[in-house]
Design a protein around this motif. Sequence first.
Motif, mmCIF file in Angstrom:
data_model
loop_
_atom_site.group_PDB
_atom_site.id
_atom_site.type_symbol
_atom_site.label_atom_id
_atom_site.label_comp_id
_atom_site.label_asym_id
_atom_site.label_seq_id
_atom_site.Cartn_x
_atom_site.Cartn_y
_atom_site.Cartn_z
ATOM 1 N N ALA A 58 10.740 17.714 -8.875
ATOM 2 C CA ALA A 58 10.685 16.707 -7.817
ATOM 3 C C ALA A 58 10.052 15.434 -8.393
ATOM 4 O O ALA A 58 9.265 15.508 -9.340
ATOM 5 C CB ALA A 58 9.884 17.207 -6.612
ATOM 6 N N PRO A 59 10.361 14.259 -7.823
ATOM 7 C CA PRO A 59 9.875 13.009 -8.398
ATOM 8 C C PRO A 59 8.349 12.885 -8.389
ATOM 9 O O PRO A 59 7.674 13.393 -7.484
ATOM 10 C CB PRO A 59 10.508 11.940 -7.495
ATOM 11 C CG PRO A 59 11.692 12.604 -6.879
ATOM 12 C CD PRO A 59 11.295 14.033 -6.696
ATOM 13 N N VAL A 60 7.855 12.199 -9.379
ATOM 14 C CA VAL A 60 6.438 11.851 -9.490
ATOM 15 C C VAL A 60 6.340 10.333 -9.565
ATOM 16 O O VAL A 60 7.133 9.696 -10.259
ATOM 17 C CB VAL A 60 5.801 12.484 -10.745
ATOM 18 C CG1 VAL A 60 4.403 11.917 -10.989
ATOM 19 C CG2 VAL A 60 5.748 14.003 -10.616
ATOM 20 N N ILE A 61 5.413 9.754 -8.833
ATOM 21 C CA ILE A 61 5.146 8.326 -8.928
ATOM 22 C C ILE A 61 3.743 8.139 -9.498
ATOM 23 O O ILE A 61 2.787 8.740 -9.011
ATOM 24 C CB ILE A 61 5.263 7.625 -7.563
ATOM 25 C CG1 ILE A 61 6.735 7.601 -7.124
ATOM 26 C CG2 ILE A 61 4.717 6.201 -7.618
ATOM 27 C CD1 ILE A 61 6.971 6.946 -5.776
ATOM 28 N N LEU A 62 3.648 7.343 -10.532
ATOM 29 C CA LEU A 62 2.373 7.059 -11.184
ATOM 30 C C LEU A 62 1.938 5.642 -10.824
ATOM 31 O O LEU A 62 2.696 4.685 -11.034
ATOM 32 C CB LEU A 62 2.500 7.189 -12.703
ATOM 33 C CG LEU A 62 2.985 8.546 -13.235
ATOM 34 C CD1 LEU A 62 3.144 8.496 -14.750
ATOM 35 C CD2 LEU A 62 2.017 9.662 -12.832
ATOM 36 N N ALA A 63 0.735 5.515 -10.264
ATOM 37 C CA ALA A 63 0.178 4.211 -9.902
ATOM 38 C C ALA A 63 -0.954 3.894 -10.871
ATOM 39 O O ALA A 63 -2.008 4.537 -10.840
ATOM 40 C CB ALA A 63 -0.324 4.228 -8.469
ATOM 41 N N PHE A 64 -0.747 2.920 -11.728
ATOM 42 C CA PHE A 64 -1.762 2.496 -12.692
ATOM 43 C C PHE A 64 -2.587 1.361 -12.077
ATOM 44 O O PHE A 64 -2.026 0.387 -11.563
ATOM 45 C CB PHE A 64 -1.096 2.010 -13.985
ATOM 46 C CG PHE A 64 -0.357 3.101 -14.719
ATOM 47 C CD1 PHE A 64 -1.007 3.887 -15.659
ATOM 48 C CD2 PHE A 64 0.980 3.328 -14.457
ATOM 49 C CE1 PHE A 64 -0.328 4.890 -16.334
ATOM 50 C CE2 PHE A 64 1.673 4.333 -15.127
ATOM 51 C CZ PHE A 64 1.016 5.122 -16.064
ATOM 52 N N TYR A 65 -3.905 1.514 -12.135
ATOM 53 C CA TYR A 65 -4.773 0.514 -11.527
ATOM 54 C C TYR A 65 -6.057 0.387 -12.348
ATOM 55 O O TYR A 65 -6.334 1.214 -13.237
ATOM 56 C CB TYR A 65 -5.098 0.895 -10.084
ATOM 57 C CG TYR A 65 -5.967 2.120 -9.939
ATOM 58 C CD1 TYR A 65 -7.349 2.013 -9.745
ATOM 59 C CD2 TYR A 65 -5.420 3.403 -9.996
ATOM 60 C CE1 TYR A 65 -8.151 3.136 -9.614
ATOM 61 C CE2 TYR A 65 -6.207 4.532 -9.867
ATOM 62 C CZ TYR A 65 -7.572 4.396 -9.678
ATOM 63 O OH TYR A 65 -8.369 5.524 -9.564
ATOM 64 N N ALA A 66 -6.808 -0.655 -12.046
ATOM 65 C CA ALA A 66 -8.103 -0.876 -12.699
ATOM 66 C C ALA A 66 -9.097 -1.253 -11.616
ATOM 67 O O ALA A 66 -9.094 -2.385 -11.130
ATOM 68 C CB ALA A 66 -7.992 -1.968 -13.758
ATOM 69 N N ALA A 67 -9.927 -0.309 -11.231
ATOM 70 C CA ALA A 67 -10.842 -0.517 -10.116
ATOM 71 C C ALA A 67 -11.827 -1.637 -10.390
ATOM 72 O O ALA A 67 -12.263 -2.340 -9.474
ATOM 73 C CB ALA A 67 -11.587 0.783 -9.818
ATOM 74 N N SER A 68 -12.192 -1.842 -11.652
ATOM 75 C CA SER A 68 -13.240 -2.804 -11.978
ATOM 76 C C SER A 68 -12.753 -4.251 -12.028
ATOM 77 O O SER A 68 -13.550 -5.178 -11.957
ATOM 78 C CB SER A 68 -13.866 -2.443 -13.331
ATOM 79 O OG SER A 68 -12.879 -2.523 -14.358
ATOM 80 N N ARG A 69 -11.429 -4.467 -12.143
ATOM 81 C CA ARG A 69 -10.956 -5.834 -12.360
ATOM 82 C C ARG A 69 -9.687 -6.212 -11.607
ATOM 83 O O ARG A 69 -9.237 -7.366 -11.728
ATOM 84 C CB ARG A 69 -10.728 -6.070 -13.858
ATOM 85 C CG ARG A 69 -9.844 -5.033 -14.524
ATOM 86 C CD ARG A 69 -9.860 -5.190 -16.045
ATOM 87 N NE ARG A 69 -9.290 -4.052 -16.731
ATOM 88 C CZ ARG A 69 -7.998 -3.895 -16.984
ATOM 89 N NH1 ARG A 69 -7.144 -4.822 -16.609
ATOM 90 N NH2 ARG A 69 -7.571 -2.825 -17.635
ATOM 91 N N SER A 70 -9.122 -5.291 -10.851
ATOM 92 C CA SER A 70 -7.870 -5.606 -10.163
ATOM 93 C C SER A 70 -7.856 -4.968 -8.778
ATOM 94 O O SER A 70 -7.259 -3.897 -8.579
ATOM 95 C CB SER A 70 -6.663 -5.128 -10.983
ATOM 96 O OG SER A 70 -5.458 -5.370 -10.288
#
Length: 309
Positions: A58-70
Amino acid sequence: MTQQPFSRPGAFDLAGLGASAPTGAPGAPAGSAGVSGAYTLAIDEANFQTVLESSMSAPVILAFYAASRSPESVQLADDLQALSNEFDGRFLLGRIDVDATPQIAQAMQVPSVPLVVLVAQGRPVPLVDRAVPVEDLRTAITQVLQQLTASGFAGRHQPRSGEVDAETGEETLDPRYAPAQDALERGDAAGAVAEYQKLLASNPADAEAAAGLAMAQLLLRTEGADLNAARAAAAQNPDDVDAQTMVADLDLLGGHVDDAFVRLINLVARTSDADRDKARTHLIGLFGAVGGDDPRVIKARRDLASALF
């Protein structure tokens, strides 16, 4: 962003990460309070590969983030988390803090955040590389899932663990399971069976509901049973499937898991035809009640195979 498709999970070189995946289904790593949910989990080096492998079904969605700067990348991940529940298992969301897991970001060739990547059958496809309204996210995901379904890829993920309370760090019950749990607390095993059956009717891939159903059925079968009488009946009728499975059920409830498994494996070994199949089927049901990743179940499955063949 340009990505080279990879033919299967495992094409990313993570050999230098050093962490091994935990036993069992992937779950949220320590320190991810407030992130994990029914269809969302925090990704680190330990569970990254396992999550990629789950994209084969089944599909996987990856959310890349940076809590400290974005902050906008965090908001995007939060919106996706809400949508993951809305889509009810049509995709699994993995949240990846690139500051905390730079090696994953490097392996995935992440140029900047926010970035959202869909992985289907091991192949990554970039979806979003900027902050967008949740309505646009919903539309984009719906379109992609429709395309995948049209191509024959329409699997669902099973619900994962419940939300983690950010203050206490304790896992809260997924509301999907509340009616069944309430029934069990009332001593209403039949009601719990009915509630778990409803969950499985809507999502047959829900392994937690399947395990709950197996346990509720076990409780229902043993209501009012007398252990001493059951043991006496089993001793007098060693090849009686009903007598042996009743003792196995009661042993399991009493915490004697290995004893229950051995009893039924031996029964399978010395019976044939319909009796053998009935004993085998009952044993597999007990495996479900204990959990497929339990070492006792893994061993018992090997012993069952030996008894059968």
